[in-house]
Design an enzyme around this catalytic site. Structure first.
Site, short mmCIF file in Angstrom:
data_model
loop_
_atom_site.label_atom_id
_atom_site.label_comp_id
_atom_site.label_asym_id
_atom_site.label_seq_id
_atom_site.Cartn_x
_atom_site.Cartn_y
_atom_site.Cartn_z
N GLY A 1 0.07 4.17 -0.42
CA GLY A 1 -1.09 5.15 0.81
C GLY A 1 -0.31 6.60 1.20
O GLY A 1 1.03 6.45 1.79
N ASP B 1 -12.89 8.60 12.69
CA ASP B 1 -12.79 7.68 12.30
C ASP B 1 -13.68 6.25 11.70
O ASP B 1 -14.01 5.63 10.89
CB ASP B 1 -11.51 6.49 12.79
N GLY C 1 -5.19 0.29 4.32
CA GLY C 1 -6.09 1.64 5.46
C GLY C 1 -6.75 0.90 6.08
O GLY C 1 -5.99 -0.21 6.95
N ARG C 2 -7.54 1.45 6.71
CA ARG C 2 -8.21 1.83 7.86
C ARG C 2 -9.88 1.12 7.71
O ARG C 2 -10.64 1.27 7.20
CB ARG C 2 -8.04 2.91 8.89
N VAL D 1 -0.01 -8.53 -4.92
CA VAL D 1 -0.69 -9.36 -4.09
C VAL D 1 -0.29 -10.89 -3.61
O VAL D 1 -1.75 -11.20 -4.32
CB VAL D 1 -0.31 -9.23 -2.44
N GLY E 1 1.44 -1.20 0.17
CA GLY E 1 0.06 -0.06 -0.20
C GLY E 1 0.38 1.56 -0.44
O GLY E 1 1.29 1.79 0.67
N HIS F 1 8.90 38.46 3.31
CA HIS F 1 9.98 37.71 2.23
C HIS F 1 11.81 38.06 3.47
O HIS F 1 11.93 38.51 3.98
CB HIS F 1 10.63 38.89 1.03
P1 FAD Z 1 -8.93 7.25 17.08
O1 FAD Z 1 -7.94 8.26 17.36
O2 FAD Z 1 -9.17 5.98 16.90
O3 FAD Z 1 -9.57 6.96 18.54
C1 FAD Z 1 -10.27 6.30 19.14
C2 FAD Z 1 -10.39 6.46 21.03
O4 FAD Z 1 -11.09 5.31 21.03
C3 FAD Z 1 -9.16 4.97 21.01
O5 FAD Z 1 -8.50 5.48 21.96
C4 FAD Z 1 -9.66 3.85 21.34
O6 FAD Z 1 -9.15 3.29 22.20
C5 FAD Z 1 -11.47 3.91 21.63
N1 FAD Z 1 -12.18 3.48 22.29
C6 FAD Z 1 -12.69 2.78 20.93
N2 FAD Z 1 -13.53 1.61 21.51
C7 FAD Z 1 -14.16 1.93 22.30
C8 FAD Z 1 -14.66 2.01 23.32
N3 FAD Z 1 -15.88 0.99 22.92
N4 FAD Z 1 -14.64 2.18 24.64
C9 FAD Z 1 -13.99 2.89 24.89
N5 FAD Z 1 -12.82 3.06 24.19
C10 FAD Z 1 -13.16 2.95 23.00
N6 FAD Z 1 -4.18 12.09 10.23
C11 FAD Z 1 -4.05 13.66 10.71
O7 FAD Z 1 -4.82 13.62 10.43
N7 FAD Z 1 -2.75 13.56 10.67
C12 FAD Z 1 -1.64 12.79 10.60
O8 FAD Z 1 -0.51 13.33 10.36
C13 FAD Z 1 -2.30 10.69 10.30
N8 FAD Z 1 -1.16 10.62 10.75
C14 FAD Z 1 -1.71 9.14 11.14
C15 FAD Z 1 -0.64 7.88 10.67
C16 FAD Z 1 -1.01 6.60 11.13
C17 FAD Z 1 0.06 6.21 11.44
C18 FAD Z 1 -1.99 6.46 11.96
C19 FAD Z 1 -2.52 5.47 12.03
C20 FAD Z 1 -3.04 7.16 10.92
C21 FAD Z 1 -2.83 8.82 10.99
N9 FAD Z 1 -3.64 9.61 10.83
C22 FAD Z 1 -3.35 11.06 11.12
C23 FAD Z 1 -4.97 9.64 11.25
C24 FAD Z 1 -5.68 9.89 12.58
O9 FAD Z 1 -5.10 8.86 13.49
C25 FAD Z 1 -6.97 9.60 13.04
O10 FAD Z 1 -7.86 10.08 12.10
C26 FAD Z 1 -7.69 9.81 14.21
O11 FAD Z 1 -6.78 9.54 15.05
C27 FAD Z 1 -9.44 9.77 14.13
O12 FAD Z 1 -9.57 10.28 15.31
P2 FAD Z 1 -10.73 9.30 16.38
O13 FAD Z 1 -11.32 9.94 17.56
O14 FAD Z 1 -12.44 9.12 15.72
O15 FAD Z 1 -10.48 7.69 16.62
P1 NAI Z 2 -4.61 4.34 2.43
O1 NAI Z 2 -6.18 4.41 2.08
O2 NAI Z 2 -4.02 6.13 2.63
O3 NAI Z 2 -3.77 3.50 1.47
C1 NAI Z 2 -4.10 2.55 0.91
C2 NAI Z 2 -3.10 1.82 0.15
O4 NAI Z 2 -2.75 0.44 -0.36
C3 NAI Z 2 -3.50 2.51 -1.17
O5 NAI Z 2 -3.02 3.50 -2.40
C4 NAI Z 2 -4.77 1.74 -2.07
O6 NAI Z 2 -4.61 1.33 -3.03
C5 NAI Z 2 -3.59 0.23 -1.71
N1 NAI Z 2 -3.91 -1.20 -0.94
C6 NAI Z 2 -5.28 -1.42 -0.52
N2 NAI Z 2 -5.15 -2.58 -0.60
C7 NAI Z 2 -4.52 -3.25 -1.37
C8 NAI Z 2 -3.76 -4.13 -1.58
N3 NAI Z 2 -4.25 -5.86 -1.87
N4 NAI Z 2 -2.50 -4.57 -2.21
C9 NAI Z 2 -1.64 -3.85 -2.50
N5 NAI Z 2 -2.12 -2.10 -2.28
C10 NAI Z 2 -3.46 -2.09 -1.97
O7 NAI Z 2 -4.22 4.07 4.15
P2 NAI Z 2 -2.68 3.69 4.72
O8 NAI Z 2 -1.66 4.33 4.22
O9 NAI Z 2 -3.19 2.57 5.88
O10 NAI Z 2 -3.43 4.91 5.86
C11 NAI Z 2 -4.81 4.81 6.11
C12 NAI Z 2 -5.38 6.31 6.83
O11 NAI Z 2 -4.58 6.49 7.72
C13 NAI Z 2 -5.45 7.37 5.91
O12 NAI Z 2 -6.27 6.95 4.46
C14 NAI Z 2 -5.65 8.29 6.13
O13 NAI Z 2 -6.80 9.06 6.46
C15 NAI Z 2 -4.81 8.09 7.69
N6 NAI Z 2 -3.46 8.81 7.99
C16 NAI Z 2 -3.40 10.09 7.60
C17 NAI Z 2 -2.08 10.38 7.77
C18 NAI Z 2 -1.86 12.06 7.75
O14 NAI Z 2 -2.73 12.90 7.38
N7 NAI Z 2 -0.75 12.51 7.51
C19 NAI Z 2 -1.08 9.77 8.08
C20 NAI Z 2 -1.28 8.05 8.03
C21 NAI Z 2 -2.33 8.00 7.93
#
Ligand code: FAD
Ligand code: NAI
Length: 475
Positions: free
Chosen positions: A192, A322, A281-282, A247, A190, A454
């Site tokens: 992404g 999310d 993806g998630r 894959v 992936g 600037h």
């Molecule tokens: P979450 O942050 O997932 O929080 C949900 C919370 O609910 C968790 O603490 C969980 O334990 C809790 N929970 C779940 N079910 C229950 C339950 N039944 N009872 C009690 N608690 C519960 N987004 C950006 O904008 N910028 C970035 O740079 C960015 N980088 C990322 C990097 C990575 C590696 C990943 C994986 C994601 C990234 N994201 C980024 C995406 C971002 O993390 C999510 O969009 C964001 O965290 C969503 O917020 P949320 O509050 O909806 O959920």
């Molecule tokens: P993503 O949706 O960004 O990318 C997933 C990629 O995997 C896509 O390009 C898709 O075509 C590919 N893919 C899917 N299935 C596949 C398969 N079977 N084989 C090969 N390729 C495949 O998802 P990612 O990177 O997992 O991140 C999840 C989400 O978390 C993002 O979409 C974003 O919303 C959030 N995130 C945000 C960040 C930021 O804002 N800087 C940083 C990291 C995550």
């Protein structure tokens, strides 16, 4: 004996804790339930974003970028740094400390705003007199009743069918942030946002990185011209990205992971790697919520079904972040959380989905807001485009980072800005000006006429706006 609240928030990520704080600011009696545990089993609010997402990934991107600069760019400034080494344990320790500062900060903010925090899993029990009964199972067993409930339970990494995460060899974003020894060979599936950010971290630290992407186009959601420029930079860095792959079998053994795939030409290939990161993806998370038990409607992806205002099918139950439709971004979750708290208070909360910025924190950074050129074409909108390269920006030259450009897309007739796309240094910060401009429905001429400091990278934004009318001053 149940505890009564005006609002019970389930989930303490950016969607949940921000909703809780805003509701408390508006005078409501609020509970926030979050189950995330730190290494000692204590509360670690902040969700995916704070614990295994935005914050730790940016900490590692920063550390690895320093390492990369010391190895490859210091010499340009006359600084000699021989035999530069990196202590991975220390780097990970710093990242963990940054995470903890954020966890502690959120606990402090909840307390400051008089939000009652419950550490455990929240689940729906039943509709109760004047609201909903929520059970908390964890360090303390509690029964809460909320007149209104906001679900903000986030998302989890999607696994490949038949290839579970073991977080040793086959890693989700969680394991990808905890690799203790730089892998010789790292494969990511992936390309992404996570694939590119995590791939960049471990490549900078010395891993040979291959990213396998199923789609034939690179970053299909990004403006094509910007994606092309970014791809060129990643190729130059040695980040190997294979597009259009299928894959095949994945074998996970004590030695590592073997990944079979068919490349875009239809040739069978295989890579032996030390680690595999699956970033495809998630999926929305409703595990343990008892959604079915109380009839909370989910869609076919498992997301909670909400209307434009984040109302679910159950009266008095809302969902944000999310776990609902829309981009999975922390700032989108926060905006929805604020808007829902304000709606509960009888105000007009609003989220403008057209002006939610995206940022990919690679080097160069990629950031955008609004529509891409390919989207405008598909929508049949007549537009004008203007670009300005960082190569012609004095500050970028002084920084030693002239990759990329700023691109403006404006309506052909009204000149209203329809999209701004940036690849280059500090794109994450520069995009804010574009968001403000679009929120106020500015024209490209408005930006072109504003005085920008600037020398600054923001002058590239002004120049790209000038480029819309073909009147750049420095290019
Ligand atoms: P979450 O942050 O997932 O929080 C949900 C919370 O609910 C968790 O603490 C969980 O334990 C809790 N929970 C779940 N079910 C229950 C339950 N039944 N009872 C009690 N608690 C519960 N987004 C950006 O904008 N910028 C970035 O740079 C960015 N980088 C990322 C990097 C990575 C590696 C990943 C994986 C994601 C990234 N994201 C980024 C995406 C971002 O993390 C999510 O969009 C964001 O965290 C969503 O917020 P949320 O509050 O909806 O959920
Ligand atoms: P993503 O949706 O960004 O990318 C997933 C990629 O995997 C896509 O390009 C898709 O075509 C590919 N893919 C899917 N299935 C596949 C398969 N079977 N084989 C090969 N390729 C495949 O998802 P990612 O990177 O997992 O991140 C999840 C989400 O978390 C993002 O979409 C974003 O919303 C959030 N995130 C945000 C960040 C930021 O804002 N800087 C940083 C990291 C995550």
């Amino acid at each position: 004996m149940s505890k009564q609240f005006d609002v019970v928030v389930i989930g303490g990520g950016p969607g949940g804790y921000i909703a809780a704080i805003r509701a408390a600011q508006l005078g409501m009696n609020v509970a926030c339930i979050d189950e995330w545990k730190n290494a000692k089993g204590g509360p670690a609010p902040g969700g995916t974003c704070t614990n295994v997402g935005c914050i730790p990934s940016k900490a590692l991107l920063q550390s690895s970028e320093h390492f990369d600069h010391a190895n490859h760019h210091f010499a340009d400034h006359g600084i000699s740094a021989k035999d530069v080494t990196i202590d991975i344990a220390k780097m990970l320790g710093r990242k963990d400390a940054v995470v903890k500062q954020n966890n502690d900060g959120i606990l402090y903010l909840l307390k400051k705003n008089k939000v009652s925090f419950f550490h455990g899993r929240g689940s729906f029990v039943k509709a109760a007199e004047g609201g909903h009964e929520i059970k908390v199972a964890g360090a303390a067993e509690e029964t809460l009743v909320g007149k209104q409930v906001i679900v903000a339970t986030g998302s989890n990494a999607r696994a490949l069918a038949g290839v579970p995460f073991d977080e040793k060899n086959v890693l989700s974003n969680d394991g990808a942030l905890r690799i203790e020894v730089v892998p010789k060979k790292l494969v990511l599936i992936g390309s992404g946002v996570i694939g590119l950010e995590m791939g960049s971290v471990w490549r900078r630290l010395g891993a040979e990185v291959t990213i396998l992407e199923g789609l034939p186009t690179f970053l299909g959601a990004v403006d094509e011209q910007i994606a092309k420029e970014a791809k060129k930079a990643f190729d130059k860095q040695g980040l190997k990205i294979e597009l259009g792959v299928k894959v095949g079998e994945i074998k996970n053994s004590a030695k590592g992971v073997s990944v079979a795939f068919t490349n875009a030409k239809g040739e069978a290939q295989a890579i032996e790697a030390d680690k595999l990161i699956v970033s495809i993806g998630r999926v929305p998370n409703t595990i343990g919520l008892n959604a079915e038990g109380v009839g909370l409607q989910l869609d076919e992806r498992g997301a909670i079904v909400v209307d434009a205002d984040c109302r679910t099918n159950l009266p008095g139950v809302w969902a944000v972040g999310d776990v609902v439709r829309g981009p999975m971004l922390a700032h989108k979750a926060e905006e929805e959380g604020v808007a829902v708290a304000e709606r509960i208070a009888g105000q007009h909360g609003h989220v403008n989905f057209n002006t939610i910025p995206w940022v990919i924190y690679t080097s160069p950074e990629i950031a955008w807001v609004g529509r891409t050129e390919q989207q405008l074409k598909a929508d049949g909108v007549k537009y004008k485009a203007g670009t300005f390269p960082f190569l012609a920006n004095g500050r970028a030259r002084a920084l030693g980072d002239t990759t990329g450009m700023v691109k403006f897309l404006a309506d052909a007739a009204s000149d209203e800005i329809l999209g701004v796309h940036i690849v280059g240094p500090m794109a994450s910060e520069l995009i804010a000006e574009a968001v403000v401009a679009m929120e106020f429905r500015a024209s490209s001429e408005d930006i072109a006429r504003i005085c920008h400091a600037h020398p600054s990278l923001s002058e590239a934004t002004k120049e790209a706006a000038l480029a819309v009318e073909k009147r750049t001053l420095n290019f």
